[in-house]
Design a protein around this motif. Structure first.
Motif, PDB file in Angstrom:
ATOM      1  N   ARG A 230      -0.586  -2.949  11.325  1.00 56.04           N
ATOM      2  CA  ARG A 230      -0.607  -2.248  12.587  1.00 56.04           C
ATOM      3  C   ARG A 230      -0.145  -0.788  12.263  1.00 56.04           C
ATOM      4  O   ARG A 230      -0.331   0.102  13.171  1.00 56.04           O
ATOM      5  CB  ARG A 230      -0.001  -2.790  13.803  1.00 56.04           C
ATOM      6  N   ASN A 231       0.685  -0.809  11.309  1.00 56.91           N
ATOM      7  CA  ASN A 231       1.384   0.833  11.015  1.00 56.91           C
ATOM      8  C   ASN A 231       0.557   1.643  10.319  1.00 56.91           C
ATOM      9  O   ASN A 231       0.872   2.582  10.038  1.00 56.91           O
ATOM     10  CB  ASN A 231       2.871   0.439  10.222  1.00 56.91           C
ATOM     11  N   ARG A 233      -3.042   3.771   9.187  1.00 59.76           N
ATOM     12  CA  ARG A 233      -4.097   4.304  10.009  1.00 59.76           C
ATOM     13  C   ARG A 233      -5.104   4.887   9.147  1.00 59.76           C
ATOM     14  O   ARG A 233      -4.709   5.258   8.013  1.00 59.76           O
ATOM     15  CB  ARG A 233      -3.539   5.573  10.898  1.00 59.76           C
ATOM     16  N   GLY A 236      -4.864   8.207   6.527  1.00 59.99           N
ATOM     17  CA  GLY A 236      -3.365   8.355   5.988  1.00 59.99           C
ATOM     18  C   GLY A 236      -3.430   8.222   4.823  1.00 59.99           C
ATOM     19  O   GLY A 236      -4.169   8.284   3.989  1.00 59.99           O
ATOM     20  N   LEU A 294       4.148   6.733   6.622  1.00 56.73           N
ATOM     21  CA  LEU A 294       3.859   6.376   7.963  1.00 56.73           C
ATOM     22  C   LEU A 294       4.616   7.325   8.700  1.00 56.73           C
ATOM     23  O   LEU A 294       4.950   7.049  10.022  1.00 56.73           O
ATOM     24  CB  LEU A 294       4.482   5.045   8.309  1.00 56.73           C
TER      25      LEU A 294
END
Length: 385
Positions: A230-231, A233, A236, A294
């Motif tokens: 979930r962290n 993307r 990224g 992140l």
């Protein structure tokens, strides 16, 4: 000298010998205690002190994975039963789309092409004659010189001749396609990663001759636990480091839609910069570690030399007002440069030993070479209970 005179003299001599020894026994412990007390007040070490500093640290997620080709193309033979006469590329060569990689013997195919072309010419000649007969039949149809059956035969012969032309043309196209297949060409630009083609071999249709990394693109397939997905993307950044020390910055292209039920981890596909040179830092099949970027967050940090690791735990030495140090367990976090994040264990205004922490024990008396700052930083780290 009589015995009565000797007894008092012996007593006097014994007293002269014993009394000094008694004095030593009485006064010596007092002197040792004073020395030990003096030694106990002597500092064990001269140290410098510091307080936690508020700073901004990057948030990173570490993962492991393999480097693989973005896509691999299998280049095979489309000819059947032909002899391979020439191989023009080898493993590691950079090729362009449409470039000839290998050549098969075309003698037999050229003969078949010539035969098909002759058959087409023959069909066209036959069709021309049938067309002329059909045209004459149409002109005589109204005169009654020919019967309806004869006229129908001429028209049918014309159609049959046209059909034979189409068949002969298709056969010629087929033979010309076989001739084109005698040259194996690259379906896309890329790098040759494997070669099984051998000059002189007679191979069947569909036999793989080369494998190619399409467009020379590589990707890092990182294994990430389901809890950390979930962290991450798409789009990224990720810093990837190979086992040989090479580092590249890639971009997250895709996150796998499924999680492995055995390992409870999923693959994250990171595109690596394209480098098709012979000295490219990354190769398909390499193992690599990496970190996903992140963002950033605030943190309280200490110099790494302030933290002593003992029995697998991290400790700092708090300085009390009586110049004694107290060993305190902390929870370390992220590291950047020569500083380490303190998650819990001490408050933000705690004065801790900076240099010499590895040589101290709990309760040691120290001398401070630098005065601690008067104003503590804003906020505070969570103290352990």
């Amino acid at each position: 000298m009589n015995k009565q005179t000797m007894k008092p003299m012996a007593a006097l001599l014994l007293a002269a010998f014993v009394l000094p020894c008694v004095g030593i026994a009485v006064y010596s412990p007092v002197s040792n205690a004073a020395d030990k007390k003096e030694e106990a007040q002597k500092p064990a070490l001269t140290v410098s002190v510091t307080r936690p500093e508020k700073t901004t640290l990057p948030i990173r997620l570490t993962a492991n994975g393999n480097v693989a080709a973005w896509q691999e193309a299998s280049i095979g033979s489309e000819s059947n039963g032909l002899r391979l006469t020439e191989v023009r590329v080898n493993v590691g060569d950079v090729v362009k789309k449409g470039q000839v990689l290998a050549v098969f013997s075309a003698d037999t195919v050229n003969a078949d092409v010539a035969q098909a072309r002759a058959a087409l010419l023959e069909a066209e000649a036959t069709a021309a004659e049938a067309k002329a007969n059909a045209a004459r039949a149409r002109t005589l149809e109204s005169s009654g010189a020919l019967s309806a059956q004869q006229i129908s035969q001429y028209l049918t012969a014309e159609q049959t001749a046209n059909a034979r032309i189409a068949s002969a043309r298709a056969a010629l196209n087929s033979q010309q396609l076989r001739l084109r297949y005698t040259q194996v060409v690259a379906p896309d630009s890329g790098v040759i990663s494997a070669r099984s083609a051998t000059v002189g071999a007679v191979v069947g249709a569909g036999t793989e001759l080369f494998r190619m990394v399409r467009q020379g693109r590589l990707e890092w397939r990182a294994e990430v636990t389901a809890a950390d997905l979930r962290n991450i993307r798409v789009g990224g950044a990720a810093r990837v480091k190979a086992a040989n020390g090479s580092e590249l910055t890639g971009k997250v292209r895709m996150i796998a839609p499924t999680v492995d039920p055995q390992t409870r981890s999923a693959l994250v596909y990171v595109d690596l910069p394209t480098d098709t040179g012979a000295n490219a830092p990354f190769k398909a099949g390499m193992f690599a570690t990496g970190q996903f970027e992140l963002g950033e967050s605030g943190a309280f940090t200490l110099p790494q030399q302030s933290v002593a690791v003992r029995d697998g735990f991290s400790y700092v030495f708090r300085l009390s007002q009586d110049s004694r140090v107290h060993q305190t367990k902390i929870q370390p976090g992220r590291r950047i440069g020569d500083r380490i994040e303190v998650l819990s264990g001490i408050a933000a205004d705690t004065v801790v030993v900076q240099s010499g922490a590895g040589f101290l024990n709990d309760g040691d008396l120290v001398a401070v070479s630098n005065a601690p700052r008067v104003a503590p930083p804003a906020g505070g780290a969570r103290a352990s209970k």
